[in-house]
Design an enzyme around this catalytic site. Structure first.
Site, PDB file in Angstrom:
ATOM      1  N   LYS A  80      34.878  50.380  50.402  1.00  0.00           N
ATOM      2  CA  LYS A  80      35.651  49.210  49.980  1.00  0.00           C
ATOM      3  C   LYS A  80      37.144  49.534  49.953  1.00  0.00           C
ATOM      4  O   LYS A  80      37.538  50.652  49.609  1.00  0.00           O
ATOM      5  CB  LYS A  80      35.160  48.797  48.585  1.00  0.00           C
ATOM      6  CG  LYS A  80      35.754  47.522  48.027  1.00  0.00           C
ATOM      7  CD  LYS A  80      35.080  47.172  46.701  1.00  0.00           C
ATOM      8  CE  LYS A  80      35.602  45.921  46.058  1.00  0.00           C
ATOM      9  NZ  LYS A  80      34.909  45.617  44.786  1.00  0.00           N
ATOM     10  N   SER A 155      32.709  41.117  44.527  1.00  0.00           N
ATOM     11  CA  SER A 155      33.866  41.262  45.383  1.00  0.00           C
ATOM     12  C   SER A 155      33.672  42.246  46.534  1.00  0.00           C
ATOM     13  O   SER A 155      34.448  42.244  47.479  1.00  0.00           O
ATOM     14  CB  SER A 155      35.073  41.714  44.558  1.00  0.00           C
ATOM     15  OG  SER A 155      34.809  42.959  43.935  1.00  0.00           O
ATOM     16  N   SER A 179      30.130  43.241  41.000  1.00  0.00           N
ATOM     17  CA  SER A 179      30.594  43.235  42.396  1.00  0.00           C
ATOM     18  C   SER A 179      29.850  44.139  43.364  1.00  0.00           C
ATOM     19  O   SER A 179      30.127  44.092  44.560  1.00  0.00           O
ATOM     20  CB  SER A 179      32.077  43.576  42.447  1.00  0.00           C
ATOM     21  OG  SER A 179      32.814  42.435  42.115  1.00  0.00           O
TER      22      SER A 179
HETATM   23  N1  GLN Z   1      33.071  38.367  39.855  1.00  0.00           N
HETATM   24  C1  GLN Z   1      33.554  39.106  38.726  1.00  0.00           C
HETATM   25  C2  GLN Z   1      35.036  38.907  38.598  1.00  0.00           C
HETATM   26  O1  GLN Z   1      35.594  38.203  39.382  1.00  0.00           O
HETATM   27  C3  GLN Z   1      33.213  40.550  38.865  1.00  0.00           C
HETATM   28  C4  GLN Z   1      34.089  41.250  39.841  1.00  0.00           C
HETATM   29  C5  GLN Z   1      33.806  42.706  39.964  1.00  0.00           C
HETATM   30  O2  GLN Z   1      32.766  43.200  39.535  1.00  0.00           O
HETATM   31  N2  GLN Z   1      34.773  43.408  40.511  1.00  0.00           N
HETATM   32  O3  GLN Z   1      35.663  39.449  37.720  1.00  0.00           O
END
Ligand code: GLN
Length: 491
Positions: A80, A155, A179
């Site tokens: 990532k 994400s 994510s």
């Molecule tokens: N969807 C969640 C957020 O937007 C989790 C994101 C993540 O785990 N990086 O904060």
């Protein structure tokens, strides 16, 4: 598609280390497939093909000289783009870091490379990992290999799509509130968020430091264990890293975990999920029962407050962490008349709408007069949520819960409705707040789309989770899933 790319990593690795397949040959096959599929999937923000080929050849030479191959010898992997890679652009999916080339690599990247893995490139993600669909990337959205009109989740959507499409055998993502697990669920993969502190965060560009954790994507439980084994362990460069030995997860995989008690929290399902996911989950509970595990009802009453708690704590931490992107030290700089103008122009142009929303929410929650009412209150609720889990793990060995309330949604469906997007993490966020390990693995296919099951354990119970997951996967046959040859994979 070359059938080698569909084989599990644990079958390809011995072929590479014995020299039956050269690293160079496999890399050429991977890069060729990437060039055919990337135009439709868009997993990568930066491809690093030339360097990957050179590294693969160098590994072949080292093997020919008799050097001992590492545990991921010659394997094409993806990471990532919020993990720092020395000499390779690291954008975090943001304009503010569009041209940023880190002077050092994250500890997990060094461990991957020491283990012999070869990076194909950096994968797309929601900007600063804020989002659940990868649509918040400042560059372009990634598509789900199961259905190009749907999101891969987020994400870490690029990392999930790269593995699900066969571009990479394994990948790394990061999980702050879901994510890794949510995109794994949407793309039919195993996605493991380890215990907070199990894997070093050094070189992971921080979003919410008390929650961020690097996690693994793989197409089966054994590959997931192999990757976790390589990246886990103490790191003096991360003060929150746990100084505990790393069990040989992949070797312990087939050990009998015994007659585990698995908790089922009815109050979670009441928070809302689609009938397809609910049906699939009840079938999964039957499968677990059939494996000799006892399913016991538990209560996690404060989970109900997890989403609002998270959306105070995570933005508060983000507002502090993202203060460093000021146009002075690194990244984008938009000149201005005064220092203040420069800050405003840089941050105004460099950050996208969701990141700005979080910075504002977090700054507000931390501001004088509101800190006690919002931020401190949220910390207290976080403690209650954590205690719920502690109590539950006094009675059960693992907890089973769907990963997501629905299967992969359509591109554009939730992008203008932040609350609907936040709800995608309803079942992952409570676990993140408690810092617990959780693996998402496929539990069924509904309407042509994968559905994920989370197995959650107490602190450092990664091995137990993997053992139960391995049995579940043997029983269901839901591993190494291949998306239908429509769309993305028709080449
Ligand atoms: N969807 C969640 C957020 O937007 C989790 C994101 C993540 O785990 N990086 O904060």
């Amino acid at each position: 598609m070359n059938p080698l790319l569909r084989r599990p990593a644990h079958e390809i690795l011995p072929m590479l280390s014995r020299g039956e397949l050269s690293c160079r040959e496999l890399m050429e096959i991977s890069l060729d497939w990437m060039s055919q599929t990337e135009v439709r999937i868009h997993s990568f923000l930066t491809q690093d093909g030339e360097r990957a080929l050179a590294k693969a050849s160098a590994l072949d030479q080292r093997r020919a000289k008799g050097e001992m191959p590492g545990p991921l010898f010659g394997l094409p992997v993806a990471v990532k783009d919020n993990l720092a890679t020395k000499g390779l652009r690291t954008t975090c999916g943001s304009r503010i870091l569009e041209d940023f080339v880190p002077p050092y690599s994250a500890t997990v990247i060094e461990r991957l490379e020491q283990g012999g893995a070869v990076l194909l490139g950096k994968t797309n993600c929601d900007e600063f990992a804020m989002g659940s669909s990868t649509e918040n990337s400042a560059f372009f959205p990634t598509r789900n290999p199961w259905d190009l009109e749907r999101v891969p989740g987020g994400s870490s959507g690029g990392s999930a799509a790269a593995v699900a499409s066969g571009q990479a055998f394994l990948s790394l993502g990061t999980d702050t509130g879901g994510s890794v697990r949510q995109p794994a669920s949407f793309c039919g993969l195993c996605g493991f968020k380890p215990t907070y502190g199990r894997v070093s965060r050094y070189g992971l560009i921080a979003f919410a430091s008390s929650l961020d954790q690097v996690g693994t994507f793989a197409r089966n439980v054994r590959d997931c264990a192999l990757l976790l084994e390589v990246i886990a362990g103490y790191d003096p460069l991360d003060s929150t890293s746990l100084n505990e030995p790393v069990p040989p997860y992949s070797r312990e995989l087939e050990n009998n975990p015994g007659s585990l008690r698995i908790g089922f929290a009815g109050d979670w399902l009441a928070m809302g999920l689609t009938p397809e996911v609910e049906r699939t989950f009840h079938r999964a509970l039957d499968t677990l029962r059939g494996l000799g595990f006892a399913i016991e009802s538990i209560s996690l009453p404060h989970s109900h407050y997890a989403l609002p708690t998270y959306y105070l704590i995570a933005p508060a931490e983000a507002s502090a962490n993202l203060a460093r992107f000021d146009g002075i030290r690194y990244g984008l700089r938009v000149p201005g008349e005064s220092l203040k103008d420069l800050y405003q122009a840089t941050r105004g142009q460099g950050f996208g709408a969701e990141v700005k929303r979080r910075i504002m929410l977090g700054t507000y929650a931390l501001s004088a007069g509101y800190r006690d009412a919002f931020y401190l209150k949220a910390q207290q609720v976080r403690t209650l949520i954590r205690r719920d889990f502690e109590q539950a793990f006094g009675v059960v060995d693992l907890i089973a819960v769907p990963t997501t309330p629905s299967t992969a949604f359509r591109l554009g469906e939730k992008v203008n409705d932040p609350l609907a997007m936040y709800m995608a993490d309803l079942f992952t966020i409570p676990i993140s707040l408690a810092g617990l390990p959780s693996l998402s693995l496929p539990m069924g296919i509904e309407g042509g789309l994968p559905v994920g099951l989370q197995l959650v354990g107490p602190t450092l119970a990664e091995s137990r989770i993997l053992q139960a997951a391995w049995r579940f996967q043997q029983a269901t046959g839901l591993h190494d899933l291949v998306p239908p040859p429509a769309g993305a994979l028709r080449a």
